[in-house]
Each structure stands twice: as C-alpha cells, then as structure tokens.
Scaffold this motif. Structure first.
Motif, PDB file in Angstrom:
ATOM      1  N   PRO A   1     -10.706  -3.967   5.415  1.00 19.75           N
ATOM      2  CA  PRO A   1      -9.741  -2.992   5.300  1.00 19.75           C
ATOM      3  C   PRO A   1      -9.997  -1.763   4.117  1.00 19.75           C
ATOM      4  CG  PRO A   1      -9.381  -5.114   4.016  1.00 19.75           C
ATOM      5  CD  PRO A   1     -10.446  -5.292   4.870  1.00 19.75           C
ATOM      6  N   ARG A   2      -9.600  -0.723   4.195  1.00 23.28           N
ATOM      7  CA  ARG A   2      -9.531   0.201   3.197  1.00 23.28           C
ATOM      8  C   ARG A   2      -8.539   0.283   2.296  1.00 23.28           C
ATOM      9  NH1 ARG A   2     -13.240   4.729   4.722  1.00 23.28           N
ATOM     10  NH2 ARG A   2     -14.421   4.013   6.534  1.00 23.28           N
ATOM     11  N   VAL A   3      -8.832   0.014   1.053  1.00 24.32           N
ATOM     12  CA  VAL A   3      -7.983  -0.081   0.160  1.00 24.32           C
ATOM     13  C   VAL A   3      -8.309   0.847  -1.098  1.00 24.32           C
ATOM     14  CG1 VAL A   3      -6.944  -1.716  -1.556  1.00 24.32           C
ATOM     15  CG2 VAL A   3      -6.943  -2.439   0.559  1.00 24.32           C
ATOM     16  N   GLU A   4      -7.109   1.745  -1.565  1.00 24.49           N
ATOM     17  CA  GLU A   4      -7.571   2.794  -2.805  1.00 24.49           C
ATOM     18  C   GLU A   4      -7.769   1.779  -3.874  1.00 24.49           C
ATOM     19  OE1 GLU A   4      -5.786   6.259  -5.091  1.00 24.49           O
ATOM     20  OE2 GLU A   4      -4.839   5.720  -3.187  1.00 24.49           O
ATOM     21  N   GLU A   5      -8.887   2.029  -4.420  1.00 19.88           N
ATOM     22  CA  GLU A   5      -9.071   1.469  -5.800  1.00 19.88           C
ATOM     23  C   GLU A   5      -8.922   2.130  -7.067  1.00 19.88           C
ATOM     24  OE1 GLU A   5     -12.593  -1.160  -5.794  1.00 19.88           O
ATOM     25  OE2 GLU A   5     -12.528  -1.401  -3.625  1.00 19.88           O
ATOM     26  N   GLN A   6      -7.564   2.526  -7.444  1.00 17.20           N
ATOM     27  CA  GLN A   6      -7.318   3.166  -8.231  1.00 17.20           C
ATOM     28  C   GLN A   6      -6.240   2.494  -9.501  1.00 17.20           C
ATOM     29  OE1 GLN A   6      -8.174   6.527  -8.854  1.00 17.20           O
ATOM     30  NE2 GLN A   6      -7.204   6.414 -11.029  1.00 17.20           N
ATOM     31  N   ARG A   7      -6.666   2.377 -10.593  1.00 15.95           N
ATOM     32  CA  ARG A   7      -6.042   1.887 -11.621  1.00 15.95           C
ATOM     33  C   ARG A   7      -4.703   2.654 -11.945  1.00 15.95           C
ATOM     34  NH1 ARG A   7      -8.301   0.035 -17.571  1.00 15.95           N
ATOM     35  NH2 ARG A   7      -6.739  -1.207 -18.145  1.00 15.95           N
ATOM     36  N   ARG A   8      -3.547   1.995 -12.141  1.00 17.66           N
ATOM     37  CA  ARG A   8      -2.440   2.585 -12.566  1.00 17.66           C
ATOM     38  C   ARG A   8      -2.519   2.919 -14.047  1.00 17.66           C
ATOM     39  NH1 ARG A   8       1.053  -1.331  -8.551  1.00 17.66           N
ATOM     40  NH2 ARG A   8       0.323  -0.295  -6.675  1.00 17.66           N
ATOM     41  N   PRO A   9      -1.695   4.163 -14.431  1.00 16.60           N
ATOM     42  CA  PRO A   9      -1.564   4.341 -15.915  1.00 16.60           C
ATOM     43  C   PRO A   9      -1.041   2.877 -16.574  1.00 16.60           C
ATOM     44  CG  PRO A   9      -0.564   5.854 -14.621  1.00 16.60           C
ATOM     45  CD  PRO A   9      -0.920   4.981 -13.531  1.00 16.60           C
ATOM     46  N   ASN A  10      -1.496   2.697 -17.641  1.00 14.78           N
ATOM     47  CA  ASN A  10      -0.996   1.659 -18.434  1.00 14.78           C
ATOM     48  C   ASN A  10      -1.191   0.152 -17.833  1.00 14.78           C
ATOM     49  OD1 ASN A  10      -0.454   3.363 -20.565  1.00 14.78           O
ATOM     50  ND2 ASN A  10       1.358   3.648 -19.638  1.00 14.78           N
ATOM     51  N   GLU A  11      -2.099   0.103 -16.666  1.00 12.21           N
ATOM     52  CA  GLU A  11      -2.156  -1.172 -15.900  1.00 12.21           C
ATOM     53  C   GLU A  11      -3.190  -1.877 -16.729  1.00 12.21           C
ATOM     54  OE1 GLU A  11      -2.336  -2.764 -11.410  1.00 12.21           O
ATOM     55  OE2 GLU A  11      -3.363  -0.938 -11.838  1.00 12.21           O
ATOM     56  N   ALA A  12      -2.881  -3.198 -17.277  1.00 14.74           N
ATOM     57  CA  ALA A  12      -3.807  -4.245 -17.684  1.00 14.74           C
ATOM     58  C   ALA A  12      -4.757  -4.552 -16.784  1.00 14.74           C
ATOM     59  CB  ALA A  12      -2.995  -5.260 -18.059  1.00 14.74           C
ATOM     60  N   ALA A  13      -5.972  -4.727 -17.148  1.00  9.80           N
ATOM     61  CA  ALA A  13      -7.242  -4.924 -16.327  1.00  9.80           C
ATOM     62  C   ALA A  13      -7.008  -6.255 -15.487  1.00  9.80           C
ATOM     63  CB  ALA A  13      -8.391  -4.916 -17.399  1.00  9.80           C
ATOM     64  N   ALA A  14      -6.489  -7.168 -15.983  1.00  2.00           N
ATOM     65  CA  ALA A  14      -6.279  -8.408 -15.335  1.00  2.00           C
ATOM     66  C   ALA A  14      -5.308  -8.244 -14.240  1.00  2.00           C
ATOM     67  CB  ALA A  14      -5.803  -9.525 -16.171  1.00  2.00           C
ATOM     68  N   ASP A  15      -4.395  -7.350 -14.534  1.00  2.00           N
ATOM     69  CA  ASP A  15      -3.166  -7.074 -13.501  1.00  2.00           C
ATOM     70  C   ASP A  15      -3.979  -6.184 -12.359  1.00  2.00           C
ATOM     71  OD1 ASP A  15      -1.034  -8.416 -14.936  1.00  2.00           O
ATOM     72  OD2 ASP A  15      -0.618  -6.492 -15.773  1.00  2.00           O
ATOM     73  N   TYR A  16      -4.665  -5.305 -12.844  1.00  2.00           N
ATOM     74  CA  TYR A  16      -5.467  -4.436 -11.730  1.00  2.00           C
ATOM     75  C   TYR A  16      -6.362  -5.064 -10.693  1.00  2.00           C
ATOM     76  CZ  TYR A  16      -8.708  -0.729 -10.365  1.00  2.00           C
ATOM     77  OH  TYR A  16      -9.626   0.134  -9.692  1.00  2.00           O
ATOM     78  N   VAL A  17      -7.212  -5.870 -11.535  1.00  2.00           N
ATOM     79  CA  VAL A  17      -8.069  -6.685 -10.684  1.00  2.00           C
ATOM     80  C   VAL A  17      -7.270  -7.659  -9.545  1.00  2.00           C
ATOM     81  CG1 VAL A  17      -8.635  -8.772 -12.255  1.00  2.00           C
ATOM     82  CG2 VAL A  17     -10.588  -7.575 -10.396  1.00  2.00           C
ATOM     83  N   GLN A  18      -6.147  -8.316 -10.116  1.00  2.00           N
ATOM     84  CA  GLN A  18      -5.346  -9.054  -9.102  1.00  2.00           C
ATOM     85  C   GLN A  18      -4.677  -8.183  -8.193  1.00  2.00           C
ATOM     86  OE1 GLN A  18      -3.395 -12.790 -11.356  1.00  2.00           O
ATOM     87  NE2 GLN A  18      -3.747 -11.195 -12.914  1.00  2.00           N
ATOM     88  N   ARG A  19      -4.226  -7.063  -8.638  1.00  2.56           N
ATOM     89  CA  ARG A  19      -3.622  -6.247  -7.486  1.00  2.56           C
ATOM     90  C   ARG A  19      -4.537  -5.899  -6.341  1.00  2.56           C
ATOM     91  NH1 ARG A  19      -3.206  -1.004  -6.821  1.00  2.56           N
ATOM     92  NH2 ARG A  19      -3.867  -0.495  -8.895  1.00  2.56           N
ATOM     93  N   LEU A  20      -5.729  -5.554  -6.784  1.00  2.31           N
ATOM     94  CA  LEU A  20      -6.716  -4.990  -5.799  1.00  2.31           C
ATOM     95  C   LEU A  20      -6.969  -6.312  -4.783  1.00  2.31           C
ATOM     96  CD1 LEU A  20      -9.254  -2.802  -7.862  1.00  2.31           C
ATOM     97  CD2 LEU A  20      -7.429  -2.048  -6.269  1.00  2.31           C
ATOM     98  N   ALA A  21      -7.123  -7.451  -5.313  1.00  7.13           N
ATOM     99  CA  ALA A  21      -7.463  -8.577  -4.514  1.00  7.13           C
ATOM    100  C   ALA A  21      -6.185  -8.827  -3.551  1.00  7.13           C
ATOM    101  CB  ALA A  21      -7.826  -9.652  -5.332  1.00  7.13           C
ATOM    102  N   GLN A  22      -4.940  -8.814  -3.860  1.00  6.58           N
ATOM    103  CA  GLN A  22      -3.923  -9.070  -3.333  1.00  6.58           C
ATOM    104  C   GLN A  22      -3.778  -7.972  -2.003  1.00  6.58           C
ATOM    105  OE1 GLN A  22      -1.155  -9.018  -6.333  1.00  6.58           O
ATOM    106  NE2 GLN A  22      -0.966 -11.454  -6.451  1.00  6.58           N
ATOM    107  N   ASP A  23      -4.208  -6.605  -2.391  1.00  9.44           N
ATOM    108  CA  ASP A  23      -3.836  -5.201  -1.548  1.00  9.44           C
ATOM    109  C   ASP A  23      -4.986  -5.682  -0.561  1.00  9.44           C
ATOM    110  OD1 ASP A  23      -1.963  -4.504  -3.409  1.00  9.44           O
ATOM    111  OD2 ASP A  23      -3.256  -2.680  -3.768  1.00  9.44           O
ATOM    112  N   LYS A  24      -6.183  -6.087  -0.845  1.00  8.83           N
ATOM    113  CA  LYS A  24      -7.009  -6.208   0.318  1.00  8.83           C
ATOM    114  C   LYS A  24      -6.831  -7.235   0.954  1.00  8.83           C
ATOM    115  CE  LYS A  24     -10.834  -4.258  -2.787  1.00  8.83           C
ATOM    116  NZ  LYS A  24     -12.163  -4.770  -3.614  1.00  8.83           N
TER     117      LYS A  24
END
Length: 191
Positions: A30-53
C-alpha cells in the motif's frame, strides 16, 4: 503452503525477519503518506504509520487474511530521523549520531477481521565516535540511503554500534518476540 498473512511492507529486511517466524506470507504494497503531524510525539507517529499501512494493506488484500505492517524511526534529541532525503541529509544524520545514544522505535500493526492492534518496541542504541572518513565511506557504500536514521545495524554500520539495550531485531525492522506474540493474539500462529 498457502499464505496465512499479508505483509504490507517493501522492506527486504522485514520480510527476512518474518521468515524466521515460520509463517507463510505474501506481500501487499500500500501507499501511505509518511508525514509527521505538528506536535505529534515520535511514538505516536510511528504507531500511526504502522496502523495506516496495515489498514491500507487490508483494504487492498486480494483475500481476507490478516495484514501485518510496520514502521521504524530513529529518534535523537526528540528529533525523528527518517530515511535521508539526499547525501547532505544522510551525512548530517551520521554526524549527529556520532558518539551518542539514540532510540530506535519500531511499531508493528496487525489488521484482521475488522480489528487493529499495534505494538511498539523502543531500543536504545549507542554509537562510537565516527570520523569524517567513517561517515563518507559509509555513505559511499550506498547502504544508508533507504534506512531510518541513515544506517542499517545489520550491515556495515554494525561496526559503529557500541551497545544496544533492547531488541536487535526491532532495530533491523521487525521485533521478533513482540511480532510473534501479536500474530498469536491475531490467530495467525497457534500455541
């Protein structure tokens, strides 16, 4: 043997590690945009990407099998170091990592039967001090161009690592113990 799982990842390292769990799988990409959101914690970011994928992989999977996805980031001084965008970025990352401790965060997500579960593994990695020659030679090898933080612990950069505290396989891209437990909870593996 027919696949029991889809792996939503183009990472050859993730595929190699998943083979160690002895579960037959096929790839979906799948193609998922890997863009960190403003003020998104690193741990939240990596978990969101895995879930999105995982979610995107489940939506495109040709058969109703569970979908496993992951993402890995390197964190130094609260900065997320992803794949280098160019040589200058890659050299800068290696200079920053030189002689320092950093965290490698790998999140794995499993989507199955309308459910979604994610696990996060954080490993502390310590680099020795790198010379400019070390940095330039390593970049010239071509190895760091597609790796979070601009290095691969399983390759030539292994010689830069003084110690790790945590999961080696998570630094490579798939934490074996935690992923196996996740697959058991999802009914992919028994026992």
């Amino acid at each position: 043997m027919p696949p029991l799982l889809y792996l939503a990842s183009a990472s050859p390292r993730r595929s190699e590690l998943l083979v160690m769990l002895e579960v037959p799988f096929e790839l979906v990409l799948p193609r998922v945009e890997e863009q960190r959101r403003p003020n998104e914690a690193a741990a939240d970011y990596v978990q969101r990407l895995a879930q999105d994928k995982a979610t995107a992989g489940a939506a495109m999977a040709p058969r109703p099998l569970p979908v496993l996805a992951g993402d890995t980031i390197v964190v130094l001084d609260d900065d997320v170091l992803e794949k280098p965008v160019d040589k200058a970025d890659g050299l800068s990352m290696l200079r920053r990592l030189s002689g320092r401790n950093h965290q490698v965060m790998t999140a794995m997500a499993l989507a199955w039967q309308g459910r979604l579960e994610v696990v996060l593994v954080t490993t502390e990695v310590s680099f020795r001090t790198l010379s400019e020659t070390d940095i330039e030679r390593y970049w010239a090898s071509g190895e760091p161009t597609d790796k979070a933080g601009g290095y691969g612990i399983q390759g030539l950069a292994g010689r830069f690592v003084v110690r790790i505290n945590g999961s080696y396989s998570a630094v490579v891209g798939l934490p074996l113990v935690e992923t196996e437990a996740l697959l058991r909870r999802g009914g992919v593996l028994s026992g």
